[in-house]
Design an enzyme around this catalytic site. Structure first.
Site, PDB file in Angstrom:
ATOM      1  N   SER A 133     -31.893 -20.941  38.121  1.00  0.00           N
ATOM      2  CA  SER A 133     -32.736 -21.229  36.945  1.00  0.00           C
ATOM      3  C   SER A 133     -32.020 -21.113  35.523  1.00  0.00           C
ATOM      4  O   SER A 133     -32.561 -21.330  34.705  1.00  0.00           O
ATOM      5  CB  SER A 133     -33.897 -20.424  36.796  1.00  0.00           C
ATOM      6  OG  SER A 133     -33.619 -19.142  36.906  1.00  0.00           O
TER       7      SER A 133
ATOM      8  N   ASN B 129     -39.245  -9.531  38.440  1.00  0.00           N
ATOM      9  CA  ASN B 129     -40.490 -10.080  38.556  1.00  0.00           C
ATOM     10  C   ASN B 129     -41.061  -9.587  37.170  1.00  0.00           C
ATOM     11  O   ASN B 129     -41.833 -10.490  36.537  1.00  0.00           O
ATOM     12  CB  ASN B 129     -41.084  -9.537  39.707  1.00  0.00           C
ATOM     13  CG  ASN B 129     -40.707 -10.117  40.914  1.00  0.00           C
ATOM     14  OD1 ASN B 129     -39.641 -10.955  40.936  1.00  0.00           O
ATOM     15  ND2 ASN B 129     -41.040  -9.631  41.939  1.00  0.00           N
TER      16      ASN B 129
ATOM     17  N   THR C 270     -67.931 -48.026  16.317  1.00  0.00           N
ATOM     18  CA  THR C 270     -68.428 -47.615  17.808  1.00  0.00           C
ATOM     19  C   THR C 270     -68.011 -48.692  18.537  1.00  0.00           C
ATOM     20  O   THR C 270     -68.428 -49.824  18.265  1.00  0.00           O
ATOM     21  CB  THR C 270     -69.828 -47.129  17.813  1.00  0.00           C
ATOM     22  OG1 THR C 270     -70.570 -48.301  17.506  1.00  0.00           O
ATOM     23  CG2 THR C 270     -70.150 -46.149  16.789  1.00  0.00           C
ATOM     24  N   HIS C 271     -67.507 -48.321  19.780  1.00  0.00           N
ATOM     25  CA  HIS C 271     -67.414 -49.346  20.851  1.00  0.00           C
ATOM     26  C   HIS C 271     -66.294 -50.466  20.184  1.00  0.00           C
ATOM     27  O   HIS C 271     -66.315 -51.473  20.990  1.00  0.00           O
ATOM     28  CB  HIS C 271     -68.745 -50.344  21.395  1.00  0.00           C
ATOM     29  CG  HIS C 271     -69.673 -49.569  21.853  1.00  0.00           C
ATOM     30  ND1 HIS C 271     -69.588 -48.772  23.068  1.00  0.00           N
ATOM     31  CD2 HIS C 271     -70.907 -48.867  21.244  1.00  0.00           C
ATOM     32  CE1 HIS C 271     -70.811 -47.840  23.265  1.00  0.00           C
ATOM     33  NE2 HIS C 271     -71.441 -48.120  22.111  1.00  0.00           N
TER      34      HIS C 271
ATOM     35  N   SER D 177     -37.429 -55.452  16.028  1.00  0.00           N
ATOM     36  CA  SER D 177     -37.333 -56.045  17.462  1.00  0.00           C
ATOM     37  C   SER D 177     -35.833 -56.754  17.448  1.00  0.00           C
ATOM     38  O   SER D 177     -35.176 -57.203  16.658  1.00  0.00           O
ATOM     39  CB  SER D 177     -38.569 -57.223  17.575  1.00  0.00           C
ATOM     40  OG  SER D 177     -37.825 -58.154  18.482  1.00  0.00           O
TER      41      SER D 177
ATOM     42  N   LYS E 281     -40.872 -58.688  13.262  1.00  0.00           N
ATOM     43  CA  LYS E 281     -41.562 -57.472  13.681  1.00  0.00           C
ATOM     44  C   LYS E 281     -41.220 -55.996  12.928  1.00  0.00           C
ATOM     45  O   LYS E 281     -40.233 -55.881  12.675  1.00  0.00           O
ATOM     46  CB  LYS E 281     -41.177 -57.165  15.075  1.00  0.00           C
ATOM     47  CG  LYS E 281     -41.494 -58.475  16.148  1.00  0.00           C
ATOM     48  CD  LYS E 281     -43.082 -58.544  16.375  1.00  0.00           C
ATOM     49  CE  LYS E 281     -43.960 -57.439  17.051  1.00  0.00           C
ATOM     50  NZ  LYS E 281     -43.177 -57.295  18.537  1.00  0.00           N
TER      51      LYS E 281
ATOM     52  N   ASN F  46     -42.638 -52.433  14.168  1.00  0.00           N
ATOM     53  CA  ASN F  46     -43.328 -51.841  15.169  1.00  0.00           C
ATOM     54  C   ASN F  46     -43.703 -50.498  14.944  1.00  0.00           C
ATOM     55  O   ASN F  46     -42.810 -49.816  14.594  1.00  0.00           O
ATOM     56  CB  ASN F  46     -42.625 -51.902  16.592  1.00  0.00           C
ATOM     57  CG  ASN F  46     -42.304 -53.347  16.972  1.00  0.00           C
ATOM     58  OD1 ASN F  46     -42.926 -54.214  16.751  1.00  0.00           O
ATOM     59  ND2 ASN F  46     -40.898 -53.563  17.651  1.00  0.00           N
TER      60      ASN F  46
ATOM     61  N   GLU G 186     -46.428 -44.997  19.216  1.00  0.00           N
ATOM     62  CA  GLU G 186     -46.663 -45.776  20.840  1.00  0.00           C
ATOM     63  C   GLU G 186     -45.955 -44.589  21.634  1.00  0.00           C
ATOM     64  O   GLU G 186     -46.507 -44.240  22.796  1.00  0.00           O
ATOM     65  CB  GLU G 186     -46.042 -46.894  20.832  1.00  0.00           C
ATOM     66  CG  GLU G 186     -46.756 -48.078  20.276  1.00  0.00           C
ATOM     67  CD  GLU G 186     -45.889 -49.599  20.380  1.00  0.00           C
ATOM     68  OE1 GLU G 186     -44.814 -49.327  20.714  1.00  0.00           O
ATOM     69  OE2 GLU G 186     -46.565 -50.303  19.731  1.00  0.00           O
TER      70      GLU G 186
ATOM     71  N   TYR H 170     -45.744 -11.753  43.293  1.00  0.00           N
ATOM     72  CA  TYR H 170     -44.644 -12.772  42.820  1.00  0.00           C
ATOM     73  C   TYR H 170     -43.999 -13.914  44.302  1.00  0.00           C
ATOM     74  O   TYR H 170     -43.863 -13.320  45.069  1.00  0.00           O
ATOM     75  CB  TYR H 170     -43.347 -12.283  42.186  1.00  0.00           C
ATOM     76  CG  TYR H 170     -42.595 -13.180  41.678  1.00  0.00           C
ATOM     77  CD1 TYR H 170     -42.696 -13.885  40.492  1.00  0.00           C
ATOM     78  CD2 TYR H 170     -41.308 -13.496  42.439  1.00  0.00           C
ATOM     79  CE1 TYR H 170     -41.690 -15.050  39.945  1.00  0.00           C
ATOM     80  CE2 TYR H 170     -40.567 -14.620  42.024  1.00  0.00           C
ATOM     81  CZ  TYR H 170     -40.715 -15.233  40.728  1.00  0.00           C
ATOM     82  OH  TYR H 170     -39.661 -16.271  40.188  1.00  0.00           O
TER      83      TYR H 170
ATOM     84  N   GLN I 184     -40.946 -19.999  39.729  1.00  0.00           N
ATOM     85  CA  GLN I 184     -39.819 -20.347  38.836  1.00  0.00           C
ATOM     86  C   GLN I 184     -40.190 -21.751  38.343  1.00  0.00           C
ATOM     87  O   GLN I 184     -39.343 -22.170  37.123  1.00  0.00           O
ATOM     88  CB  GLN I 184     -38.570 -20.325  39.856  1.00  0.00           C
ATOM     89  CG  GLN I 184     -37.486 -20.791  38.948  1.00  0.00           C
ATOM     90  CD  GLN I 184     -36.017 -20.581  39.672  1.00  0.00           C
ATOM     91  OE1 GLN I 184     -35.597 -19.357  40.007  1.00  0.00           O
ATOM     92  NE2 GLN I 184     -35.479 -21.619  40.138  1.00  0.00           N
TER      93      GLN I 184
ATOM     94  N   LYS J 223     -41.497 -22.446  33.942  1.00  0.00           N
ATOM     95  CA  LYS J 223     -40.827 -22.450  32.891  1.00  0.00           C
ATOM     96  C   LYS J 223     -40.301 -24.059  32.472  1.00  0.00           C
ATOM     97  O   LYS J 223     -40.498 -24.426  31.471  1.00  0.00           O
ATOM     98  CB  LYS J 223     -39.671 -21.805  32.898  1.00  0.00           C
ATOM     99  CG  LYS J 223     -39.736 -20.099  32.766  1.00  0.00           C
ATOM    100  CD  LYS J 223     -38.584 -19.208  32.956  1.00  0.00           C
ATOM    101  CE  LYS J 223     -38.381 -19.154  34.566  1.00  0.00           C
ATOM    102  NZ  LYS J 223     -39.599 -18.460  35.249  1.00  0.00           N
TER     103      LYS J 223
END
Length: 462
Positions: free
Chosen positions: A22, A109, A154-155, A277, A283, A285, A290, A317, A322, A325
């Site tokens: 690890s 441990n 709303t919606h 783009s 463009k 963006n 995103e 343990y 392991q 992490k």
């Protein structure tokens, strides 16, 4: 040969060693591992478990390792099993037999449980600081736009007029809750210092766990040695808090994406926080938002990894743990990256006030205020609602708006209308008259900003 290899008669297969190792991801805990080891060595000497001169050599040697790692003079050994074995092996190579005494009265441990808690504690502080910057940036932007009228939705349909400041302050509330959750997680994390639990059943040595806990900044020690080495609730809890941060960032990012589109055009991002783009030269963006929206799913995955990893593990343990992490470190790193990128993007974005105002003028978002106007004149709300609905239908058929109707046209639908209706349905009045606590009236939003800053100061201790 591994430091634990006394029981074994031959070397571990190279593939197994790589699979088991690890060091590639737990090496980031080197400072916390050394800090915990120094506190442990000092305690062993105070308790007479090891000689004071050995403790001095250990602490001095660990300090040298820390300095060399941070300066780059010492590199991590990719063949080491983990950060604990790497540090101990390096220490023993430097100071001899005294280094071999460091691991007295502890296990990897309880050592890794301590290191992870210390590491996450530091990261919680860093994330809270980043969120504090974001909250302050939002409050600052809100102060500039307490009277910038825009549609509330709303919606995803235009619903009622609000201000940009009111909208931004909704996210301030979310991020303040996030900071509070982080603080609560940190409080629990620091309430249970695991060092001294050993592998699972404590130790026969007369150690002083409370002294070590105090030195390392903990408020208490774990009360059960089995739980102390096998508890990862704090990592799951932190991953949950981080997932909520990403949920809030993702929601905000979705709105930024919409607001940048030509269909909305409420804001324009600074060129430094947008991309173009490869084929379409027109463009611009909103790639940052995103990506944040996408990375929210990644952090959710880290939370799921931790939950699924822990759900079937018996005490105490197990090597499964392991996997904790990589998941929690990825969640921490992703949130840091997203918040630290989002904040300057927000600060530098340009608000197109006229476009917001024009959008608010469409969609009959003052219809509720028209109904409220009739209600305040004595008409039952349901009757007022019906009259206003008929007015809206008429406007749609005629291709006009409520503001453009003549008083004569209003009165054809109900005799209670008079000149006061034009003030009641003006967008500015619609916003300013919403003075119920938590509403969008400018003076109320200014109060929200002040209280948010007070809450921020309480959460950051500033």
């Amino acid at each position: 040969m591994a430091l634990w290899a006394g029981r074994f008669s031959k070397e571990v297969d190279a593939k197994v060693n790589d699979f088991n190792s690890s060091i590639s991801f737990d090496c980031r805990m080197y400072a916390q591992d050394i800090k915990g080891s120094c506190a442990h060595a000092a305690m062993l000497a105070r308790q007479g478990i090891i000689a004071a001169e050995d403790a001095e050599k250990i602490i001095e040697g660990l300090g040298g390792i820390l300095d060399d790692l941070e300066s780059g003079a010492l590199a991590f050994d990719p063949n080491a099993e983990d950060i604990h074995m790497f540090v101990e092996a390096e220490l023993t190579a430097r100071i001899g037999d005294a280094g071999k005494r460091l691991h007295t009265a502890r296990s990897r441990n309880d050592q890794v449980a301590l290191d992870l808690r210390l590491t996450l504690h530091e990261n919680i502080g860093e994330i809270k600081a980043l969120l504090a910057e974001l909250v302050e940036a939002l409050c600052g932007k809100a102060e500039e736009h307490t009277e910038t009228v825009m549609p509330g939705y709303t919606h995803m349909q235009r619903a009622q007029p609000v201000t940009l400041a009111h909208h931004l302050m909704a996210y301030v509330q979310m991020f303040l809750r996030d900071m509070d959750r982080l603080a609560d997680t940190d409080r629990r994390l620091l309430s249970s210092m695991p060092l001294g639990c050993g592998a699972l059943a404590g130790t026969t040595y007369p150690i002083d766990r409370q002294a070590v806990a105090k030195e390392l900044g903990f408020t208490g020690v774990s009360q059960n040695s089995l739980d102390g080495v096998s508890d990862r609730d704090y990592a799951v809890e932190l991953a949950n808090a981080l997932s909520l941060i990403m949920m809030h960032l993702s929601r905000f990012s979705e709105e930024i994406i919409l607001w940048c589109s030509w269909e909305f055009k409420f804001i324009e991002l600074d060129d430094a926080f947008a991309t173009g783009s490869s084929i379409m030269p027109q463009k611009k963006n909103p790639d940052i938002t995103e990506l944040i929206r996408g990375k929210a799913g990644r952090v959710y995955g880290d939370l799921t990894t931790l939950l699924v990893m822990m759900k079937g593990i018996p005490l105490a343990y197990n090597k499964d743990m392991q996997e904790d992490k990589e998941a929690i470190f990825d969640a921490v790193d992703t949130v840091k990256l997203c918040v630290s990128t989002f904040t300057p993007m927000l600060r530098t974005m340009r608000v197109l006030k006229d476009n917001m105002r024009a959008a608010a003028a469409k969609g009959f978002i003052n219809a509720t205020d028209c109904a409220d106007y009739l209600t305040k004149k004595g008409l039952p709300f349901r009757d007022a609602y019906k009259v206003t609905g008929q007015l809206v239908a008429f406007c749609i058929a005629e291709g006009t708006t409520l503001e453009e109707l003549s008083l004569e046209q209003f009165c054809k639908f109900h005799p209670l209308f008079d000149e006061g209706v034009y003030h009641a349905i003006s967008l500015e009045a619609c916003v300013k008259e919403r003075r119920s606590e938590g509403g969008p009236a400018p003076e109320l939003v200014k109060g929200q900003i002040a209280r948010a800053r007070e809450a921020l100061a309480a959460l950051t201790g500033c």
